[in-house]
Design a protein around this motif. Sequence first.
Motif, PDB file in Angstrom:
ATOM      1  N   VAL A   1      -7.045   5.037  -2.816  1.00  0.00           N
ATOM      2  CA  VAL A   1      -7.735   5.775  -1.667  1.00  0.00           C
ATOM      3  C   VAL A   1      -6.682   6.390  -0.792  1.00  0.00           C
ATOM      4  CG1 VAL A   1      -9.934   4.252  -1.515  1.00  0.00           C
ATOM      5  CG2 VAL A   1      -7.722   3.789  -0.195  1.00  0.00           C
TER       6      VAL A   1
ATOM      7  N   ALA B   1      -4.199   9.465  -2.711  1.00  0.00           N
ATOM      8  CA  ALA B   1      -3.835   8.394  -3.388  1.00  0.00           C
ATOM      9  C   ALA B   1      -2.892   8.884  -4.455  1.00  0.00           C
ATOM     10  CB  ALA B   1      -5.277   7.998  -4.196  1.00  0.00           C
TER      11      ALA B   1
ATOM     12  N   GLN C   1      -3.829   3.989   8.022  1.00  0.00           N
ATOM     13  CA  GLN C   1      -5.225   3.772   7.959  1.00  0.00           C
ATOM     14  C   GLN C   1      -6.004   4.126   6.753  1.00  0.00           C
ATOM     15  OE1 GLN C   1      -7.221   2.898  10.811  1.00  0.00           O
ATOM     16  NE2 GLN C   1      -5.347   2.725  12.120  1.00  0.00           N
ATOM     17  N   ARG C   2      -6.893   2.931   6.485  1.00  0.00           N
ATOM     18  CA  ARG C   2      -7.732   3.171   5.323  1.00  0.00           C
ATOM     19  C   ARG C   2      -8.878   2.559   5.474  1.00  0.00           C
ATOM     20  NH1 ARG C   2      -6.122  -1.781   0.964  1.00  0.00           N
ATOM     21  NH2 ARG C   2      -6.926  -3.531   2.104  1.00  0.00           N
TER      22      ARG C   2
ATOM     23  N   PHE D   1       0.783  -1.148  -0.178  1.00  0.00           N
ATOM     24  CA  PHE D   1       0.024   0.034   0.017  1.00  0.00           C
ATOM     25  C   PHE D   1       1.002   1.274  -0.043  1.00  0.00           C
ATOM     26  CE2 PHE D   1       1.096   0.080   4.455  1.00  0.00           C
ATOM     27  CZ  PHE D   1       1.055   1.305   4.834  1.00  0.00           C
TER      28      PHE D   1
ATOM     29  N   ASN E   1       2.115   6.282  -2.069  1.00  0.00           N
ATOM     30  CA  ASN E   1       0.780   5.780  -1.834  1.00  0.00           C
ATOM     31  C   ASN E   1       0.453   5.025  -3.180  1.00  0.00           C
ATOM     32  OD1 ASN E   1      -1.769   4.593  -1.119  1.00  0.00           O
ATOM     33  ND2 ASN E   1      -2.495   6.799  -0.857  1.00  0.00           N
TER      34      ASN E   1
ATOM     35  N   LEU F   1      -4.635   7.903   2.613  1.00  0.00           N
ATOM     36  CA  LEU F   1      -4.215   7.005   3.712  1.00  0.00           C
ATOM     37  C   LEU F   1      -4.051   8.158   4.841  1.00  0.00           C
ATOM     38  CD1 LEU F   1      -1.185   4.841   2.369  1.00  0.00           C
ATOM     39  CD2 LEU F   1      -3.396   4.024   3.276  1.00  0.00           C
TER      40      LEU F   1
END
Length: 655
Positions: A385, A436, A471-472, A349, A381, A387
């Motif tokens: 989405v 992202a 965190q996602r 990620f 990233n 982070l």
Amino acid sequence: MDVDGVRPPQSGDEPKKPEFEDPGRIGRLKEQMYSRATQPANRPRRPLSSFSSKTPDDWGETPIPPRKESLLPRSYSLPSILLIIAALIFVVAGGMAISFLLTGSNIVASDKIDIAINGPRTIDGGQVLELQVAIRNNNNATLELADLVVTYPEGTRMPTDVASVMETQRIPLGSIEPGGTRTGTIRAVLFGRDGERQDIQVALEYRLSGSSALFVAEATHTVLVASGTLKIALTTNKQAVAGQSMDMTVTVTSQAKTVVSDAVLRASFPFGFTVTSTSPETETDGFWTLGDIEPGETRTIRILGQLDGQTGDSRVFRFVAGTRDTTATTLVDVVLAEFERKVEVTRPFLGMSLLYGNEYSAEEFVARTGEAVPIVLRWKNNLDVALTDVVVAATLSGSGFDPFGIDVDKGFYRSIDSVALWDKTTTNGELELVPAGAEGTLFLRLIPRIADDLLSVQDPTVKIELHAAGQRLSEGSVPETIQATVSEEFKIATNPSLAGRALYFENPLGSVGPLPPKVENETTYGIIWEVSNTTNLVRDAKVTATLPPYVRWLGTVSPSVEYVTFNENDGTVTWNIGKLLSDTGVNGSSPRRVVFSIGLVPSTSQVGKSPPLIQNQRLTGLDNFVNEPVEVQVGDLTTQLTETDFADIYGVIVP
């Protein structure tokens, strides 16, 4: 006398006159044509009349009169008559046979035995199946020793004891008289997969009076399993990050109406997946015993592992649940449920990479003891989405790492566990929200341990383990913590050394000649070479140097086991060392050394000078650990010696 059967003419016989016949008109004309006495008369010529005739350009149609059939009867040959008689006999015989079969006889046919099966066509897995079976004998003979044999699908259980397997069932019916009927009910518990069709084979085995042959009449009843006995569900992401821990939860639920006895689960893991742990623990690789599962009851298995692969690869996880015939096997003998999930391998990620010396990868870079190493940490990233609250930690270790030689830019070095940290507080909010595709760089600088601190250390390295967390939103729109890990290490080259000295008073080979050196007089010296090495083995090590034209090679070498050569063409002295071991000449060990003798004959042009005795001294070889060449150069040795009893005036050439 007859000659050749011909009687000659006799006297008294009257000669016969020849008889001439009329030659006819053609004959007379022929005689006239070929006679020389008579010439044909000239006849007047008559003119010919003209004649024209029109030729038709087509065939035209000429009617053909119809052919009259003869009214007389046709005659037949004897073979045709015999063939007609044979055909009539065959037809009559066939008719008699058909009449014999249709009008009734004692011949028994299986197709005249009716087997009627009545029961449900759809059933749920684990439900009791009840079928009504009726047998009717439509033959004119009795069926003796009749048995009804029922063959069930694999995995069928007895309705009175679902733990007992029932694959076949034999029911004696005795004798069935002509026109007789036998009826009964068969019951069994069927298990199967959702949508599976299962066949129940019903066969009537019988014998006939006066015969030992066994005859069979068969019928089939097909049942659709509308609801599977067991159901498998897998909870995991459809994408997995290569090298990152993967968490899977497998749930097996019973949809049966009765207990599923001795249920088992087998997992087939794809290539590149390594199981870290399972709960409960697996009995053998990928096999779990689930025991007896009550209707509606579930069994849950958690699997932790790591999936490796290239970005874009697909991996398929397969799970099979069912029952087994014996407890000694680890196979699923009766499959009651199947499930498979395809997982895509993606990039971490947060993509992270390290550059050493601002441009080299870990495989390319080689550090030197005591020299600073700038390190660039690049991150990106890779998700689609954003982070939040990203934390990057670099754990430093290795035999070459010096905890006092590290500097972290926009971060904090925690010496208690040798970790360099970057987060939203140290980077002024840069890692608080990472959109992202966003990317950035982090910096640190470290200095490996110096050579004196690496004594007795072989093949030193510095290891860097990068850990990132953030965190996602998961696929279920629930925030989850994901991690990425990168582990690298770079090597530290060895630190060999070369020392050379010229000796006169301390020459172990002995020196002669004037001191200070005198023009056109030879003074001999001893040249001593000493080599040392710290951490890594050096292969193909050698020391080379050149002698000036006014210096002569004397050929004396000590110790004699050392391989020292001299090339008269270019004046090169070579000491072939071979393997230069680590920890040579350090930490109290003796260096590798050699001594050889040379002779100096100075010239008038060198009066008042201290000329070189040996030049271009160089140690070369190959570092066996880092697989890179090593080279150490030292300065020239002159007539100015460094011995204890040596005075400066001893090193100046005199007339």
